[in-house]
Design an enzyme around this catalytic site. Structure first.
Site, PDB file in Angstrom:
ATOM      1  N   ARG A 196     -17.576  -3.757  11.301  1.00  0.00           N
ATOM      2  CA  ARG A 196     -16.142  -3.462  11.285  1.00  0.00           C
ATOM      3  C   ARG A 196     -15.902  -2.088  11.901  1.00  0.00           C
ATOM      4  NH1 ARG A 196     -12.611  -4.864   5.965  1.00  0.00           N
ATOM      5  NH2 ARG A 196     -11.547  -2.954   6.612  1.00  0.00           N
ATOM      6  N   ARG A 251       0.819  -1.213   0.000  1.00  0.00           N
ATOM      7  CA  ARG A 251       0.000   0.000   0.000  1.00  0.00           C
ATOM      8  C   ARG A 251       0.849   1.259   0.000  1.00  0.00           C
ATOM      9  NH1 ARG A 251      -4.760  -2.705   2.678  1.00  0.00           N
ATOM     10  NH2 ARG A 251      -6.503  -1.257   2.774  1.00  0.00           N
TER      11      ARG A 251
HETATM   12  P1  AMP Z   1      -8.301  -3.774   4.442  1.00  0.00           P
HETATM   13  O1  AMP Z   1      -9.081  -4.906   5.017  1.00  0.00           O
HETATM   14  O2  AMP Z   1      -7.358  -4.200   3.347  1.00  0.00           O
HETATM   15  O3  AMP Z   1      -9.164  -2.614   4.036  1.00  0.00           O
HETATM   16  O4  AMP Z   1      -7.366  -3.216   5.609  1.00  0.00           O
HETATM   17  C1  AMP Z   1      -7.917  -2.712   6.816  1.00  0.00           C
HETATM   18  C2  AMP Z   1      -6.905  -1.835   7.551  1.00  0.00           C
HETATM   19  O5  AMP Z   1      -5.737  -2.608   7.867  1.00  0.00           O
HETATM   20  C3  AMP Z   1      -6.360  -0.661   6.736  1.00  0.00           C
HETATM   21  O6  AMP Z   1      -7.211   0.476   6.784  1.00  0.00           O
HETATM   22  C4  AMP Z   1      -5.039  -0.394   7.458  1.00  0.00           C
HETATM   23  O7  AMP Z   1      -5.236   0.242   8.705  1.00  0.00           O
HETATM   24  C5  AMP Z   1      -4.554  -1.824   7.745  1.00  0.00           C
HETATM   25  N1  AMP Z   1      -3.763  -2.376   6.613  1.00  0.00           N
HETATM   26  C6  AMP Z   1      -4.078  -3.431   5.807  1.00  0.00           C
HETATM   27  N2  AMP Z   1      -3.119  -3.647   4.888  1.00  0.00           N
HETATM   28  C7  AMP Z   1      -2.188  -2.686   5.099  1.00  0.00           C
HETATM   29  C8  AMP Z   1      -0.966  -2.343   4.451  1.00  0.00           C
HETATM   30  N3  AMP Z   1      -0.516  -3.032   3.382  1.00  0.00           N
HETATM   31  N4  AMP Z   1      -0.267  -1.280   4.944  1.00  0.00           N
HETATM   32  C9  AMP Z   1      -0.686  -0.592   6.022  1.00  0.00           C
HETATM   33  N5  AMP Z   1      -1.836  -0.833   6.659  1.00  0.00           N
HETATM   34  C10 AMP Z   1      -2.585  -1.877   6.208  1.00  0.00           C
END
Ligand code: AMP
Length: 181
Positions: free
Chosen positions: A128, A83
């Protein structure tokens, strides 16, 4: 890749089944770590709950540890990682160490207004903690500021495929399979 709510998790699970490969969602991994109250979970919680990115070294540790497992030898799909640019360059180093290469970076494309209403709905259904409207707006902004520049990183490597993320779930899967084949 793609902004929050575009359907990365849904599509990744379908692509995982199609190719029988491992699906690694960093968001899921972090949610499990938080639930189990591990040291990583505790470090990540405040960032996740406020819709911010968890610091790169934590993510790189998670991914490095995970990609060294034997079950990733036959292929893997990364969902929600990398990311940031340091995560992408860190991933390149890890891949070199395990003698693997990325085949493709898929970007799911959708209009922001559509995504915010989808996420508000998901927040209600799944409870969530990061799916409230204010945090959703913040997560969208972080995507455009910090993650969207990665599109050029993968475009320059000739790996980027952009796929329309609006439509029927199975129709979008077919679009993805088409660009992968
Ligand atoms: P997601 O389920 O992919 O939307 O991720 C949920 C949350 O997890 C994000 O809003 C970040 O706080 C954290 N997160 C997930 N993947 C990453 C990543 N590659 N880098 C940093 N934070 C992450």
């Amino acid at each position: 890749m793609g902004p929050p709510g575009v359907g990365k998790g849904t599509q990744a699970a379908r692509i995982e089944n199609h190719f029988s490969i491992i699906h690694l969602s960093t968001g899921e991994i972090l949610r499990e770590e938080m639930k189990a109250e591990t040291s990583i979970g505790k470090q990540a919680k405040d960032f996740c709950d406020s819709g911010q990115l968890v610091p790169d070294p934590i993510l790189l540790d998670i991914i490095e540890h995970r990609l060294f497992h034997d079950d990733c030898k036959n292929g893997f799909l990364l969902d929600g990682f990398p990311r940031t640019l340091p995560q992408a360059t860190g991933l390149d180093t890890i891949l070199k160490d395990i003698n693997q290469e990325l085949d493709c970076a898929i970007s799911l494309v959708a209009d922001e207004g559509e995504l915010v209403s989808r996420l508000v709905q998901r927040g209600k259904e799944l409870g969530r903690s990061d799916d409230s409207e204010e945090i959703i707006q913040h997560r969208q902004k972080i995507y455009w500021d910090q993650t969207a520049p990665l599109l050029d990183f993968y475009r320059n490597k000739g790996l980027l495929k952009e796929v329309d993320g609006i439509g029927d779930i199975s129709e979008i899967t077919n679009r993805i399979l088409k660009v992968l084949q």
